[in-house]
Write a protein that holds these residues in place. Structure first.
Motif, PDB file in Angstrom:
ATOM      1  N   TRP A  15     -48.464  42.717  84.826  1.00 43.59           N
ATOM      2  CA  TRP A  15     -48.909  43.835  85.652  1.00 43.59           C
ATOM      3  C   TRP A  15     -50.374  44.188  85.411  1.00 43.59           C
ATOM      4  O   TRP A  15     -50.967  44.915  86.203  1.00 43.59           O
ATOM      5  N   LYS A  17     -54.270  44.283  85.496  1.00 39.10           N
ATOM      6  CA  LYS A  17     -55.292  43.750  86.399  1.00 39.10           C
ATOM      7  C   LYS A  17     -56.665  43.719  85.735  1.00 39.10           C
ATOM      8  O   LYS A  17     -57.666  43.424  86.384  1.00 39.10           O
TER       9      LYS A  17
ATOM     10  N   MET B  12     -38.485  48.536  90.905  1.00 37.07           N
ATOM     11  CA  MET B  12     -39.158  47.586  90.005  1.00 37.07           C
ATOM     12  C   MET B  12     -39.517  46.268  90.703  1.00 37.07           C
ATOM     13  O   MET B  12     -40.495  45.615  90.346  1.00 37.07           O
ATOM     14  N   LEU B  15     -43.126  46.182  92.176  1.00 33.48           N
ATOM     15  CA  LEU B  15     -44.305  46.251  91.317  1.00 33.48           C
ATOM     16  C   LEU B  15     -44.678  44.864  90.802  1.00 33.48           C
ATOM     17  O   LEU B  15     -43.812  44.004  90.706  1.00 33.48           O
ATOM     18  N   PRO B  16     -45.918  44.577  90.444  1.00 34.17           N
ATOM     19  CA  PRO B  16     -47.074  45.468  90.399  1.00 34.17           C
ATOM     20  C   PRO B  16     -47.529  45.900  91.802  1.00 34.17           C
ATOM     21  O   PRO B  16     -47.346  45.171  92.765  1.00 34.17           O
ATOM     22  N   HIS B  17     -48.133  47.094  91.865  1.00 32.55           N
ATOM     23  CA  HIS B  17     -48.556  47.614  93.156  1.00 32.55           C
ATOM     24  C   HIS B  17     -49.799  46.886  93.679  1.00 32.55           C
ATOM     25  O   HIS B  17     -50.442  46.131  92.950  1.00 32.55           O
TER      26      HIS B  17
END
Lengths: 71, 273
Positions: A15, A17, B12, B15-17
């Motif tokens: 996740w 970035k 879930m 995601l990731p957004h």
């Protein structure tokens, strides 16, 4: 229940970035960017303040503990 | 955000957004979730509504009753939801362009009616999703793709606008002051009436790059340095506040709430029958 100091930094690399907000706002300079992804540079100086968790826009870093049900 | 909280409130698999690296919206979404968690609301009794824009992506990631509506109309849809289901906690997540430009009229009328909706504006000072056009909250003189020589419009003070239109609770905080956002949203949800919270975000991709504001961390530092709490300036009259962002709870009052007034009318005619 685990106390704060028993908690550990957990990073979800999928996740992250690499924006660098957690690195720049860490009061103890624990984190760094490695290949564009956050990395724990010096876990021993971490005071588990949780500011990285509070400011991470991608929910990629947090203080986890046993009661948190980590895998 | 801890895994427990994320698993409880996020979808879930979504995601990731899609928000850019360093976008403040992720921090603000976390603060909103924290507020809902602190209040211990039943997930089925919460409805999150949004319009169009970067901010309005938020409900897509949230595991409540959610509605992603047309541009600027989030408050119009939310009004309908609240009228049909007065026991729902309706939270509107919207952006500066969505709420203040195309949805400006809906904003002032929802505020005027004092309907029990909590509106959280993720204000990044620009139209991010469509490529960096200037918005009603882009500060005068700042650049956007549609204002390459600087924006000559005067920017809105959204909190003053909401208060002037009749909102009974207004507050402002920034992505740097994440815990303050949580507190304001919490009090906004508890307030019986229209609550308006302006949450200043950072847009390093468009607003930051166009105006040479540095990276996400620099912009966050700016929010920290430029902000001053309303409590700190209470008894000072000659302080220079021109470039300051005034944060904290700005207005709080009690007025008759719209759905309750509506119910009173219905009950009156029920009795007459």
């Amino acid at each position: 229940m685990a106390t704060v100091m028993e908690k550990e930094l957990i990073i979800n690399k999928k996740w992250c970035k690499g924006c660098g907000i957690c690195v720049n706002f860490c009061p103890k300079d624990v984190l760094e960017l490695k290949n564009g992804i956050v990395n724990v540079k010096d876990e021993s100086s971490c005071i588990k303040c949780g500011l990285c968790e509070l400011r991470c826009p991608d929910y990629a870093i947090y203080l986890g503990g046993l009661e948190d049900g980590e895998e | 955000m801890s895994n427990k909280l994320a698993k409880k409130y996020f979808r879930m698999d979504k995601l990731p957004h899609i928000w850019c690296p360093g976008c403040g919206h992720g921090i603000l979404m976390r603060s909103v979730i924290q507020a809902i968690d602190n209040l211990g609301l039943n997930k089925d009794k919460v409805c999150v509504v949004s319009g169009i824009g970067c901010s309005s992506r938020a409900p897509g990631y949230l595991d409540f009753n959610t509605l992603h509506t047309t541009h600027g109309r989030a408050l119009a849809f939310a009004t309908g939801i609240k009228m049909a289901n007065p026991d729902l906690h309706v939270i509107v997540v919207t952006g500066d362009g969505d709420s203040a430009a195309i949805g400006g009229n809906h904003l002032i009328h929802a505020a005027r009616r004092n309907i029990d909706i909590t509106t959280v504006v993720f204000n990044n000072n620009i139209y991010g999703m469509t490529g960096g056009q200037y918005s009603p909250t882009t500060p005068t003189g700042d650049k956007g793709t549609t204002a390459p020589y600087g924006n000559i419009d005067k920017n809105f003070d959204l909190c003053k606008l909401a208060k002037g239109a009749g909102s009974t609770y207004t507050g402002r905080a920034t992505a740097y002051h994440a815990n303050l956002i949580t507190k304001l949203v919490q009090k906004g949800i508890e307030n019986k009436g229209f609550s308006f919270i302006e949450a200043l975000s950072v847009c390093p991709t468009y607003y930051g790059r166009k105006n040479k504001k540095g990276d996400a961390s620099d912009m966050m530092k700016h929010l920290k340095d430029a902000s001053i709490n309303v409590k700190a300036i209470k008894n000072k009259t000659n302080e220079n506040l021109e470039d300051k962002i005034i944060i904290g709870e700005l207005y709080n009052s009690q007025e008759p709430e719209y759905t309750e007034q509506y119910k009173k009318i219905i009950n009156r005619f029920k009795k007459e029958r």
